[in-house]
Every structure is written in C-alpha cells, then in structure tokens.
Design a protein around this motif. Structure first.
Motif, short mmCIF file in Angstrom:
data_model
loop_
_atom_site.label_atom_id
_atom_site.label_comp_id
_atom_site.label_asym_id
_atom_site.label_seq_id
_atom_site.Cartn_x
_atom_site.Cartn_y
_atom_site.Cartn_z
N GLU A 55 11.27 1.74 -21.66
CA GLU A 55 11.30 1.75 -20.19
C GLU A 55 11.53 3.14 -19.62
O GLU A 55 11.24 3.40 -18.46
CB GLU A 55 12.40 0.82 -19.64
CG GLU A 55 12.17 -0.65 -19.88
CD GLU A 55 12.43 -1.05 -21.33
OE1 GLU A 55 13.33 -0.46 -21.96
OE2 GLU A 55 11.70 -1.92 -21.85
N GLU A 56 12.09 4.03 -20.43
CA GLU A 56 12.40 5.36 -19.92
C GLU A 56 11.25 6.34 -20.05
O GLU A 56 11.31 7.46 -19.55
CB GLU A 56 13.62 5.93 -20.68
CG GLU A 56 14.90 5.16 -20.42
CD GLU A 56 16.00 5.52 -21.40
OE1 GLU A 56 17.18 5.45 -21.01
OE2 GLU A 56 15.70 5.85 -22.56
N GLU A 88 8.29 6.55 -18.76
CA GLU A 88 7.62 7.01 -17.54
C GLU A 88 8.39 8.11 -16.85
O GLU A 88 7.84 9.14 -16.45
CB GLU A 88 7.44 5.83 -16.59
CG GLU A 88 5.99 5.55 -16.30
CD GLU A 88 5.84 4.32 -15.43
OE1 GLU A 88 5.99 4.47 -14.20
OE2 GLU A 88 5.63 3.22 -16.00
N GLU A 89 9.70 7.89 -16.76
CA GLU A 89 10.57 8.87 -16.10
C GLU A 89 10.57 10.20 -16.88
O GLU A 89 10.50 11.28 -16.29
CB GLU A 89 11.98 8.29 -16.04
CG GLU A 89 12.91 9.00 -15.09
CD GLU A 89 14.34 8.52 -15.29
OE1 GLU A 89 14.53 7.31 -15.56
OE2 GLU A 89 15.25 9.37 -15.20
N ARG A 130 7.32 11.98 -16.24
CA ARG A 130 7.26 12.57 -14.90
C ARG A 130 8.01 13.90 -14.89
O ARG A 130 7.51 14.91 -14.40
CB ARG A 130 7.87 11.60 -13.87
CG ARG A 130 7.16 11.67 -12.54
CD ARG A 130 7.67 10.62 -11.55
NE ARG A 130 7.66 9.25 -12.05
CZ ARG A 130 8.73 8.43 -12.03
NH1 ARG A 130 9.89 8.84 -11.56
NH2 ARG A 130 8.63 7.20 -12.49
N ALA A 131 9.21 13.91 -15.46
CA ALA A 131 10.01 15.13 -15.49
C ALA A 131 9.29 16.23 -16.26
O ALA A 131 9.15 17.36 -15.79
CB ALA A 131 11.37 14.84 -16.14
N PRO A 164 14.64 15.86 -18.84
CA PRO A 164 15.70 15.01 -18.31
C PRO A 164 17.02 15.23 -19.07
O PRO A 164 17.16 14.77 -20.20
CB PRO A 164 15.18 13.59 -18.52
CG PRO A 164 13.94 13.70 -19.33
CD PRO A 164 13.55 15.12 -19.47
N LYS A 215 19.09 12.64 -21.14
CA LYS A 215 18.52 12.11 -22.39
C LYS A 215 18.53 13.16 -23.51
O LYS A 215 18.27 12.85 -24.67
CB LYS A 215 17.06 11.66 -22.16
CG LYS A 215 16.91 10.44 -21.29
CD LYS A 215 16.85 9.12 -22.03
CE LYS A 215 18.00 8.70 -22.80
NZ LYS A 215 18.16 7.44 -23.35
#
Ligand SMILES: Cc1cc2nc3c(=O)[nH]c(=O)nc-3n(C[C@H](O)[C@H](O)[C@H](O)COP(=O)(O)O)c2cc1C
Lengths: 158, 562
Positions: B93-94, B96-97, B100-101, B108, B111
């Motif tokens: 689920e992570e 995509e984020e 994007r970063a 990010p 993480k």
C-alpha cells in the motif's frame, strides 16, 4: 493414467536426464514433480528400463525424505522444524494443525484436501516460526493465526 | 555475445553500470526467500503496475537479500547523484506514496533505514553520491557497524538474474586474471590467503586443491556443497539466491586450478528459489561464453551441472554426497581414500562449501597476502552467520573471524527482544553445542569454538533466552541426528536412540543421576566409534549442555524425587 501415456512421459523424462551425475535422483524427482508422488507403476517401469532392481530403487526412495510413495492432499502444509522455529514454538503449530484438521502429521484429510508434513529447515529462520503451504512460505505463524491462514486454502471452521 | 577478452568484459560492465546507477531512478526490491515470505513479491507487483507509464524515468528491478531480515521487505532506491537509500518494512500500500516522493527527487524519511554513499564491492568501487543529511549512514546502524561484507558484498545490491550487473561490479575479472596465471600459481594464491573451508571442518582450501591437482587422472571434478543441512543456518541459501555468479566464478577458477572440466552443484530440494537463480545464472554464463568451450578464448573448457538433493541430512557429508550423485543411497564411507584421491566416479574431486567458493574471486581480486590479513592469525577472512532466535535484530551477519561472540549477539543483534536474559547461543547445528553467556567473550575462530566443545559448523547461530530449556534443546538435536543417522554404524544408529530415550525419561521427571553418567558414557562411545562426522559430533549438544547447564538436568531429576 494409462500405460502408454505413462510410458511416453517416462521416456521423455529419462531422455531429458541423460548425463550420469545425479541421473537417477533427477529422474525420480521429476516423476514426483509431475505425478505428485512415485507410483508403483512408474517405479516398476524405471526399474526395468534402467536395469536397476526394484528393491534397490525402493531402498533409494525410502532413504530420502523428499520422496512420497503415496499421493498427498491437494494442499500440503509443511511445518518447519528447524532450530529457530523449534525455539519459537513450531511443535505447538503441528499440534494445533493436527487438532484443527483431525489428522496426524504425515496424514491426509479424508476429503483429500490437506496433508500435514514437517521439514528440517527451509532456511527462512529469520521469520520463525515458518509454515509452507504448497510453494508459498509464510513467516511468523502462530497457533492463533492458523485458522485465517487455512481459510485462504478453502478450509471452513466447523 | 561471447566474451573473449577484458575489453568485451568492460563493454558489458558499461551496460550493467547503466542499470545500477544510470540516468533513471532505480527501484530495487529485495526478493530473497525471506523477503518474499514477508510479501516483497507483492511490493514488486505494486511497483510494476504503478510505473507502467513511467519506464522512461524509473528502472524497476529485483535484487537479493541485504541480510537485515527483521526489517524486510527492503526496497533500495537510487536517485541519480544521490546516495542509495534502503527503505524498510515496505507494504504494498505504501508503494504509491514512495513512488510519488521519489519522482519529485525525495526519499520518504520515515521509511528510510539508511543510506549508502559509496560501496566497496572489492572487485569494483561504486560511488553513488552525497546528501540526504537526515538519513543515517549504513555504518551508523548498530546492525551493520562491526560487519565486514566480503562474501555478501553484492547481496541485495545487484540483480542476481542479470549477468551484466554482476560484471558491472567487477565480476569475472578474477576469472580472467586466474586464466592468465598458471594453475599452480592460482593454488599458491589461495594457499597464501589462508582460506579454510566454510563447510564446518575448516580444512585449508589451497591444500585440498593442491592434493587434488597433484593426483594424476584423465578426469577430475569440483563439487559445490550446497546441501546446507544444519537447521538454523541459511547463509548458503542467500549466497546462491543473491549472488549466484560469485559461486560459479569461484568454481570455474577452482576447476582451472585443479584441472577439472566439470563442476557439480549439489543443492538441497528445500531451496527452490536458489535452484532457480543458479540455473538462470549458469544459462547466462554459457550464453556469454563464461562456461563451456574455450573460456575467455583460452584452452580451458568447463561446465557446471546441478544435482538436487532429496532431503537427507547425511548427504552433506562429502563421501555420502558423492554416493548420492552416483545414484546410490547417500551413506558415508571410510576415509581415506579422501575425495581428493578417489572422489566422484573414483576420480580426484575437490568438494567445497558454497561460501568457500564465494571467497575465491575475492582472493584473486585482493591477492592472497591482503586477504590473509583480514580476520585472525590462522583464521583468515570473514564468516557469515545467521543470527536468529531470541534476538532483537535478526539476519545474516558477516564479520572477520576472531570477532567476539558478544559483539554479534549484543552489539549487532541487540540482545533479547523481550527483556528476558540471553542464556546461550547454539552454534554449529546438530554437530555443535550451546555456549553460555559466560563464554561470550570468546573470539569466534575454529580453535576457540572447538575448545568450548562446539564447532564452527556452517554458521547457524541461534540465540536462546532464559525461557528456553537446555534439556529440551538437547532432546531436539538428538531427535534430529537420531532420525537422520543413515543407520550404517551401530553406535550412531542405536546409541542415539538410547540417548533420546534417556532424555525423554529425564524430561518426564523419571531420571536419576545414573542417567547423566550413562548419557556421558554413551556420548563417548558414539563419538569415538562412529565412522563419519554425524555420529562423531552428534553428542555435542548433550555434552555442552551437561557441561554448562548441568543444574537444569539435576533440577529435573530432583523434581522427580519429591
Ligand atoms: C553429517 C555431516 C553433514 C555435513 N553437511 C554439510 C553441509 O550441509 N554443507 C557443507 O558445506 N558441508 C557439510 N559437511 C562437511 C563436508 O563433509 C565437507 O567437509 C565440506 O563440504 C568441505 O568443504 P569445505 O572444505 O569448503 O568446508 C557435513 C559433514 C557431515 C559429517
């Protein structure tokens, strides 16, 4: 499987493994991969064809724990019994599986769906305790998490 | 294309470098068995779907395992010009984020586990870039500080299914170097390095090669022992999954040195991914002419075949392994003759462990002299351990030999996760023993471990806390060896069964002091009268627990008296 079809498949396997190193092991492994186990008929065929007494072949396949002489269930659940898994409670997982499925280790449920087995070590010790269902390894499996795991394979709680 | 020269190798290296640190953002998902078991394959698929229209900017790839297993799934992100960053515990689920970063040039932070600005692949030096001030450096993390990655230098950083990436970090340059030396000179280099076998016994590798080379024969063989039978040990699995070409390169060099044209990798069936990766690697090496006829345009030809084991622990023993490859039941035979004289099909054979083979390209690259300075006198180089069990930071740890046990368990591993006291470490699998906390000051080398009553083994290190019963642990191992005994020698077959029986008796509180004496007596008999290492070492778990944790046995006996 009828005999001509079996013979054709076995010939194919024999031909594929022609170089001497590890030949017999490779042939038996591939038969088991295709049939799911080593049937008496296949062993008899190999024995004649490669000129190895059936008794010798039998001694070979029973020496190695990887070979099955009986057909297993649709899904094989293998519990890792390596040191790390043992320290983290693998014996309790086997107990719980046996209780839930109503069979003992090495047996298959009467509907032919599940077989319980144990293994020496999958080398996935970092996420002990580990259980493998068919080809997939699941880490951090505890007795409480078994029902939801089994449900992924069509098991229904009674 | 077939590689024939150093120039050809460099041309391919150039292509490989473009993948490792080219103009695109590199996202590399750690896909070893451990990673996949925690869902890294889903992470990969999510990324794959998310970058469908971005392949011009993003290069998605698979890598092996970086060793920090308790932080899996690991994803390595390289934005051109910036350090390589390792993201940990990544959920599908992570993705995509993260994407994007990364596309906007950022990492990010929450993480990020650590960053790598430059990296020594030994065969090549890789500079990624500087920056990302708020992310800790690789060497600042307690898990990595104190480690020295020689064998694992590529694991988790390159794609094990892409020969070009292996060549990019200097792969097969050692082979080229070796083929331009005389076989005797290669052996001399390995002898000078002081490398000892990593399969457990620690026999000097150069000497084994020399003996095999000197035995006249029309045919000779090299075998890679990838049976890794010790439960709790998985370094060989990772070496094969993460850096298969290092094993292959080592074997080709070994084949050249002793005069063998054929190599065999005997690998256990429980390792399907390792089998797949090594198969792929062999296929690629053949396509590029690194295996097969006239390697590097020389007169030397060599090829490798894989043989899958079928689940028998004793087949890890060299003479049993040879019998198994020959199609017989895998039972050991007396030595001498050693495989170096009469091995596979009765021909001189050098059989070495996976990690031993991995060390060969390193020795050729560093030079034997420099390699011998790593580690400790008479114990040159590093050893990979699998640090598992009741320990906070779990994973594969590579340290110079001579490192203290407490450095591994406490500094690198962080001690027990639950606040319980660490009681012992089990080393060396079923042939090893349990070392108590008081012994943690011991340097890890072949001799010191032997003096403690255990062995180096293949490198399994299982940490046990105060809640682990040492008598049950002994029972576990005797249960293991008694089941895996091939049955050839009576003391091993029957003696272990009796030991098992006595241990059961003690655990059900029906034991007596007599039983402890009997255990010791039986142990002596089994050790001195068994043919192979299985029987010779099987009593170790009982003997070490009796030596260091006798009060636990006595407690159970006294409990029964009330
Ligand atoms: C019961 C038994 C099991 C063994 N299992 C392994 C094993 O899994 N892997 C291995 O490399 N060596 C194993 N060995 C050691 C081998 O016999 C042999 O010494 C080793 O492969 C030599 O390689 P090295 O010199 O590189 O260490 C085992 C020995 C015994 C007695």
């Amino acid at each position: 499987m009828n005999n001509t079809k079996r013979a054709k498949e076995l010939e194919e396997i024999i031909l594929k493994h022609s170089s001497p190193a590890g030949r017999i092991l490779s042939i038996l492994e591939e038969i088991q991969e295709r049939e799911g186990y080593l049937s008496k008929e296949s062993l008899k065929y190999i024995s004649k064809r490669l000129n190895i007494p059936l008794a010798d072949l039998y001694s070979l396949v029973t020496f190695y724990s990887f070979f099955n002489l009986e057909r297993g269930g649709k899904h094989t659940i293998t519990v890792c019994m390596g040191t790390a898994c043992y320290v983290k409670g693998a014996p309790k997982i086997i107990e719980e599986l046996e209780r839930r499925l109503g069979i003992k280790e090495g047996e298959t449920t009467s509907d032919g769906i599940f077989t319980i087995k144990s293994a020496r070590c999958f080398g996935a010790c970092s996420m002990a305790p580990v259980v493998r269902i068919n080809e997939r390894i699941y880490g951090y499996v505890f007795p409480e998490s078994l029902p939801s795991l089994l449900k992924l394979y069509g098991w229904k709680e009674k | 294309m077939k590689i024939r020269s150093l120039e050809d190798l460099e041309e391919i290296a150039h292509r490989g470098i473009q993948k490792i640190k080219g103009e695109k953002i590199r996202i590399a998902v750690g896909l070893g068995t451990c990673g996949i078991a925690t869902g890294a394959d889903y992470v990969y698929t999510y990324f794959e779907n998310a970058i469908k229209d971005l392949t011009e900017r993003v290069f998605l790839t698979k890598v092996g395992c970086f060793g920090y297993c308790s932080e899996e799934p690991l994803v390595k992100v390289t934005i051109p010009g910036k350090p390589l960053t390792i993201l940990s515990k990544v959920n599908p689920e992570e993705t995509e984020e993260i994407l994007r970063a990364v596309l906007s040039g950022e990492i990010p932070d929450k993480k990020a586990l650590c960053k790598i600005e430059e990296w020594n692949h030994i065969t090549e030096y890789m500079v990624y870039g500087k920056g990302l001030a708020n992310i800790p450096s690789y060497s600042d993390l307690p898990f990595f500080r104190g480690q020295l990655k020689l064998v694992l230098r590529n694991a988790g950083l390159i794609n094990p299914e892409d020969l070009e990436e292996y060549i990019a970090i200097g792969g097969y340059k050692s082979l080229h170097k070796a083929l331009n030396m005389k076989p005797e000179e290669v052996i001399e280099e390995v002898k000078r390095a002081g490398l000892r076998g990593r399969g457990g016994a620690g026999f000097p590798t150069g000497l084994k090669w020399e003996i095999t080379a000197k035995n006249e024969s029309d045919e000779k063989y090299v075998i890679c022992n990838a049976d890794e039978g010790d439960p709790g040990a998985y370094m060989n699995r990772n070496e094969l999954e993460s850096d298969p070409h290092a094993v292959i390169e080592g074997m080709i060099i070994g084949g050249y040195a002793i005069g063998a044209k054929e190599g065999i990798i005997y690998i256990r069936a429980e390792y399907p991914l390792a089998i797949k990766r090594i198969e792929t690697a062999i296929k690629q090496a053949r396509e590029y002419g690194l295996l097969g006829e006239n390697i590097f345009g020389s007169n030397f030809s060599f090829d490798i075949k894989i043989v899958k084991g079928a689940g028998a622990f004793v087949c890890g023993e060299e003479t049993a392994m040879i019998a198994s490859i020959e199609g017989k039941t895998g039972r050991p035979r007396p030595r001498p003759p050693f495989p170096a004289e009469k091995g596979l099909w009765g021909k001189p054979t050098s059989i070495n462990n996976v990690e031993t083979w991995c060390n060969i390209p390193i020795i050729l690259a560093m030079g034997g002299e420099r390699f011998s300075k790593v580690g400790k006198e008479n114990n040159a180089g590093t050893k990979v351990f699998s640090l598992v069990g009741e320990v906070k930071r779990i994973g594969l740890v590579e340290v110079p030999l001579g490192t203290k046990l407490k450095t591994i368990v406490h500094d690198i591993g962080g001690g027990s996760p639950s606040g319980l006291k660490v009681k012992a470490v089990q080393i060396g699998g079923p042939s090893g023993g349990c070392i108590p906390e008081e012994g943690f000051d011991t340097p890890i080398d072949y001799e010191s471990l032997r003096d403690l009553g255990t062995i180096m083994g293949s490198g399994g290190m299982v940490v046990m806390s105060e809640k682990t019963s040492m008598v049950e642990t002994a029972l576990f191992f005797i249960g293991f060896t008694s089941e895996e005994s091939c049955g050839k020698c009576t003391p091993c077959r029957e003696g272990l069964k009796q030991m098992l029986h006595i241990l059961h008796k003690i655990l059900s509180r029906r034991g007596s002091e007599e039983d402890l004496k009997l255990l010791e007596e039986l142990s002596m008999t089994i050790q001195t009268t068994s043919l192979c290492g299985l029987g010779k070492t099987a009593p170790n778990p009982v003997l070490t627990t009796l030596r260091y944790f006798r009060e636990e046995y006595e407690g159970l006996i006294n409990d029964g008296k009330d």
